[in-house]
Design a protein around this motif. Sequence first.
Motif, PDB file in Angstrom:
ATOM      1  N   ASP A   1       0.793  -1.224   0.000  1.00 11.43           N
ATOM      2  CA  ASP A   1       0.000   0.000   0.000  1.00 11.43           C
ATOM      3  C   ASP A   1       0.830   1.282   0.000  1.00 11.43           C
ATOM      4  O   ASP A   1       0.294   2.382   0.084  1.00 11.43           O
ATOM      5  CB  ASP A   1      -0.940   0.001   1.214  1.00 11.43           C
ATOM      6  CG  ASP A   1      -0.189  -0.189   2.544  1.00 11.43           C
ATOM      7  OD1 ASP A   1       1.066  -0.130   2.543  1.00 11.43           O
ATOM      8  OD2 ASP A   1      -0.863  -0.398   3.574  1.00 11.43           O
ATOM      9  N   GLY A   2       2.168   1.134  -0.078  1.00  8.96           N
ATOM     10  CA  GLY A   2       3.018   2.312  -0.151  1.00  8.96           C
ATOM     11  C   GLY A   2       3.361   2.926   1.193  1.00  8.96           C
ATOM     12  O   GLY A   2       4.021   3.972   1.231  1.00  8.96           O
ATOM     13  N   TYR A   3       2.969   2.285   2.284  1.00  4.98           N
ATOM     14  CA  TYR A   3       3.250   2.857   3.604  1.00  4.98           C
ATOM     15  C   TYR A   3       4.466   2.224   4.290  1.00  4.98           C
ATOM     16  O   TYR A   3       4.838   2.628   5.384  1.00  4.98           O
ATOM     17  CB  TYR A   3       2.018   2.762   4.503  1.00  4.98           C
ATOM     18  CG  TYR A   3       0.932   3.712   4.053  1.00  4.98           C
ATOM     19  CD1 TYR A   3       1.012   5.071   4.336  1.00  4.98           C
ATOM     20  CD2 TYR A   3      -0.153   3.254   3.303  1.00  4.98           C
ATOM     21  CE1 TYR A   3       0.042   5.957   3.901  1.00  4.98           C
ATOM     22  CE2 TYR A   3      -1.132   4.136   2.859  1.00  4.98           C
ATOM     23  CZ  TYR A   3      -1.030   5.479   3.162  1.00  4.98           C
ATOM     24  OH  TYR A   3      -1.995   6.367   2.711  1.00  4.98           O
ATOM     25  N   THR A   4       5.060   1.228   3.650  1.00 12.59           N
ATOM     26  CA  THR A   4       6.318   0.660   4.133  1.00 12.59           C
ATOM     27  C   THR A   4       7.270   0.579   2.944  1.00 12.59           C
ATOM     28  O   THR A   4       6.993  -0.114   1.962  1.00 12.59           O
ATOM     29  CB  THR A   4       6.118  -0.742   4.732  1.00 12.59           C
ATOM     30  OG1 THR A   4       5.135  -0.677   5.774  1.00 12.59           O
ATOM     31  CG2 THR A   4       7.422  -1.249   5.326  1.00 12.59           C
ATOM     32  N   LEU A   5       8.369   1.318   3.038  1.00 13.57           N
ATOM     33  CA  LEU A   5       9.356   1.383   1.963  1.00 13.57           C
ATOM     34  C   LEU A   5      10.705   0.933   2.511  1.00 13.57           C
ATOM     35  O   LEU A   5      10.888   0.795   3.714  1.00 13.57           O
ATOM     36  CB  LEU A   5       9.465   2.819   1.426  1.00 13.57           C
ATOM     37  CG  LEU A   5       8.157   3.535   1.082  1.00 13.57           C
ATOM     38  CD1 LEU A   5       8.446   4.976   0.671  1.00 13.57           C
ATOM     39  CD2 LEU A   5       7.404   2.791  -0.017  1.00 13.57           C
ATOM     40  N   VAL A   6      11.663   0.715   1.616  1.00 13.50           N
ATOM     41  CA  VAL A   6      13.014   0.377   2.055  1.00 13.50           C
ATOM     42  C   VAL A   6      14.025   1.192   1.261  1.00 13.50           C
ATOM     43  O   VAL A   6      13.891   1.361   0.051  1.00 13.50           O
ATOM     44  CB  VAL A   6      13.305  -1.136   1.900  1.00 13.50           C
ATOM     45  CG1 VAL A   6      13.222  -1.595   0.447  1.00 13.50           C
ATOM     46  CG2 VAL A   6      14.673  -1.489   2.490  1.00 13.50           C
ATOM     47  N   MET A   7      15.004   1.753   1.987  1.00 15.25           N
ATOM     48  CA  MET A   7      16.154   2.359   1.339  1.00 15.25           C
ATOM     49  C   MET A   7      17.182   1.241   1.199  1.00 15.25           C
ATOM     50  O   MET A   7      17.900   0.908   2.153  1.00 15.25           O
ATOM     51  CB  MET A   7      16.717   3.513   2.173  1.00 15.25           C
ATOM     52  CG  MET A   7      17.927   4.174   1.538  1.00 15.25           C
ATOM     53  SD  MET A   7      17.582   5.034  -0.006  1.00 15.25           S
ATOM     54  CE  MET A   7      16.794   6.514   0.633  1.00 15.25           C
ATOM     55  N   ALA A   8      17.205   0.629   0.043  1.00 19.20           N
ATOM     56  CA  ALA A   8      17.997  -0.589  -0.140  1.00 19.20           C
ATOM     57  C   ALA A   8      19.397  -0.266  -0.645  1.00 19.20           C
ATOM     58  O   ALA A   8      19.585   0.636  -1.461  1.00 19.20           O
ATOM     59  CB  ALA A   8      17.294  -1.530  -1.113  1.00 19.20           C
ATOM     60  N   PRO A   9      20.384  -1.032  -0.191  1.00 16.67           N
ATOM     61  CA  PRO A   9      21.739  -0.893  -0.706  1.00 16.67           C
ATOM     62  C   PRO A   9      21.900  -1.691  -1.986  1.00 16.67           C
ATOM     63  O   PRO A   9      21.010  -2.459  -2.368  1.00 16.67           O
ATOM     64  CB  PRO A   9      22.578  -1.494   0.418  1.00 16.67           C
ATOM     65  CG  PRO A   9      21.683  -2.578   0.952  1.00 16.67           C
ATOM     66  CD  PRO A   9      20.275  -2.042   0.856  1.00 16.67           C
TER      67      PRO A   9
ATOM     68  N   ASN B   1      28.793  -6.743   0.723  1.00 16.53           N
ATOM     69  CA  ASN B   1      28.496  -5.330   0.786  1.00 16.53           C
ATOM     70  C   ASN B   1      29.667  -4.523   0.221  1.00 16.53           C
ATOM     71  O   ASN B   1      30.733  -5.073  -0.056  1.00 16.53           O
ATOM     72  CB  ASN B   1      28.160  -4.923   2.220  1.00 16.53           C
ATOM     73  CG  ASN B   1      26.734  -5.307   2.585  1.00 16.53           C
ATOM     74  OD1 ASN B   1      25.802  -5.083   1.824  1.00 16.53           O
ATOM     75  ND2 ASN B   1      26.553  -5.907   3.754  1.00 16.53           N
ATOM     76  N   PRO B   2      29.487  -3.203   0.011  1.00 15.74           N
ATOM     77  CA  PRO B   2      30.523  -2.426  -0.684  1.00 15.74           C
ATOM     78  C   PRO B   2      31.919  -2.568  -0.098  1.00 15.74           C
ATOM     79  O   PRO B   2      32.897  -2.729  -0.837  1.00 15.74           O
ATOM     80  CB  PRO B   2      30.016  -0.989  -0.557  1.00 15.74           C
ATOM     81  CG  PRO B   2      28.534  -1.122  -0.526  1.00 15.74           C
ATOM     82  CD  PRO B   2      28.282  -2.381   0.257  1.00 15.74           C
ATOM     83  N   GLN B   3      32.036  -2.529   1.240  1.00 16.29           N
ATOM     84  CA  GLN B   3      33.358  -2.639   1.845  1.00 16.29           C
ATOM     85  C   GLN B   3      34.002  -3.987   1.517  1.00 16.29           C
ATOM     86  O   GLN B   3      35.197  -4.074   1.231  1.00 16.29           O
ATOM     87  CB  GLN B   3      33.264  -2.474   3.370  1.00 16.29           C
ATOM     88  CG  GLN B   3      32.655  -1.167   3.821  1.00 16.29           C
ATOM     89  CD  GLN B   3      31.173  -1.323   4.148  1.00 16.29           C
ATOM     90  OE1 GLN B   3      30.488  -2.171   3.577  1.00 16.29           O
ATOM     91  NE2 GLN B   3      30.678  -0.507   5.065  1.00 16.29           N
ATOM     92  N   ASP B   4      33.193  -5.026   1.573  1.00 17.89           N
ATOM     93  CA  ASP B   4      33.680  -6.376   1.319  1.00 17.89           C
ATOM     94  C   ASP B   4      34.091  -6.558  -0.137  1.00 17.89           C
ATOM     95  O   ASP B   4      35.199  -7.033  -0.431  1.00 17.89           O
ATOM     96  CB  ASP B   4      32.592  -7.381   1.692  1.00 17.89           C
ATOM     97  CG  ASP B   4      33.000  -8.813   1.389  1.00 17.89           C
ATOM     98  OD1 ASP B   4      33.982  -9.287   1.974  1.00 17.89           O
ATOM     99  OD2 ASP B   4      32.332  -9.456   0.566  1.00 17.89           O
ATOM    100  N   LEU B   5      33.226  -6.173  -1.068  1.00 15.43           N
ATOM    101  CA  LEU B   5      33.537  -6.363  -2.481  1.00 15.43           C
ATOM    102  C   LEU B   5      34.738  -5.532  -2.912  1.00 15.43           C
ATOM    103  O   LEU B   5      35.590  -5.993  -3.665  1.00 15.43           O
ATOM    104  CB  LEU B   5      32.322  -6.030  -3.351  1.00 15.43           C
ATOM    105  CG  LEU B   5      31.303  -7.153  -3.539  1.00 15.43           C
ATOM    106  CD1 LEU B   5      30.159  -6.689  -4.419  1.00 15.43           C
ATOM    107  CD2 LEU B   5      31.951  -8.391  -4.142  1.00 15.43           C
ATOM    108  N   SER B   6      34.803  -4.278  -2.435  1.00 15.75           N
ATOM    109  CA  SER B   6      35.950  -3.442  -2.794  1.00 15.75           C
ATOM    110  C   SER B   6      37.245  -4.085  -2.334  1.00 15.75           C
ATOM    111  O   SER B   6      38.245  -4.100  -3.067  1.00 15.75           O
ATOM    112  CB  SER B   6      35.806  -2.054  -2.167  1.00 15.75           C
ATOM    113  OG  SER B   6      34.771  -1.319  -2.773  1.00 15.75           O
ATOM    114  N   ALA B   7      37.244  -4.613  -1.107  1.00 13.07           N
ATOM    115  CA  ALA B   7      38.454  -5.250  -0.583  1.00 13.07           C
ATOM    116  C   ALA B   7      38.806  -6.501  -1.379  1.00 13.07           C
ATOM    117  O   ALA B   7      39.986  -6.762  -1.671  1.00 13.07           O
ATOM    118  CB  ALA B   7      38.271  -5.588   0.890  1.00 13.07           C
TER     119      ALA B   7
END
Length: 325
Positions: free
Chosen positions: A87-95, A164-170
């Motif tokens: 219903d648009g009332y729960t969103l996620v700021m996804a990485p 995650n970014p730190q892991d992949l970059s390393a």
Amino acid sequence: MKTLIRTLAAALALAAGFGGNAMAADDYPTKPIRMVVPFPPGGSIDMVARLLGQKLSDELRQPVIVDNRPGASGNIGMDLVAKSPKDGYTLVMAPFSLATNAHLFQKLPFDPLKDLAPIIRVADQPNVLIVNTNKVAAKTLPELVTYLKANPGKLSFGTSGIGNPQDLSARIFMSATGTDMVNVAYKGGAPALADLVGGHVDLMFETSPTAVPYVKSGKLKALAVTSDKRLPSLPDVPTVAEAGIPNFKAVYWMGLLAPGGTPPAIVQKLNAASQKVLSAPDVQKQLTEISLYPAGGSAAEFGAFIRSESEFYAKLIKDLNIPQQ
């Protein structure tokens, strides 16, 4: 006659359903919106979520409340939203791990490409290679590489979880330089940074918004940035490529999504509001000041981008021999 009546009733119900969805989209939102952040407070994705949430609250005339739900490389928070009402009332700021986790975990409780509806790509971010100077004597990236080659497995790096970014970059860095370090995973970038400052880990490829303040305060030293150009906030810090590892680039992203099946009209309303916020000069300035690149675009463009990223990282993860969890 009974069949005709049932058919007419079904048609009327269907029409009412479409009308109800349209009416709901026209009225949306009529109550507070929850924006889930699948990492602890203090990290870059949390910073951006709070900035966007504050501005969306003004734009949509309803509170947007940030709810931190860390764990499992973002899977706990993303799964919560994937299973929430459409219903648009729960969103996620996804990485960007939204595009990698399907290739890193043997089984996910949700389908990243089906159970979440893309709204907008919010920002892109490079990482900064930062070291604890009490633990790492190297003052430049070439000096660090020389030390690592002579001392395999002696230094450790912190991450906010595998993939995650730190892991992949390393991992990309170790593959490119033929070096080896110990991976120490945390529930988020903030606790990893705290341990880096405390000397419990030696270095990190940390996201730029959270790394830069530590560098400017002198608590940590930056050896390189993973983008293809220097950060305005750290003009004296070279890129990894400039420091001697050619063609090295690792830039990651974050974006806003709703549960899969959310009415397209609501997704479009959220996209339009978010695009307006991201286009505002003050928001662009704030994102740039914390070393992020504002993004934007349509929901369809973000969806296509996620699919292409998933394909890219599927190959990269296989090439780097990253084991599934």
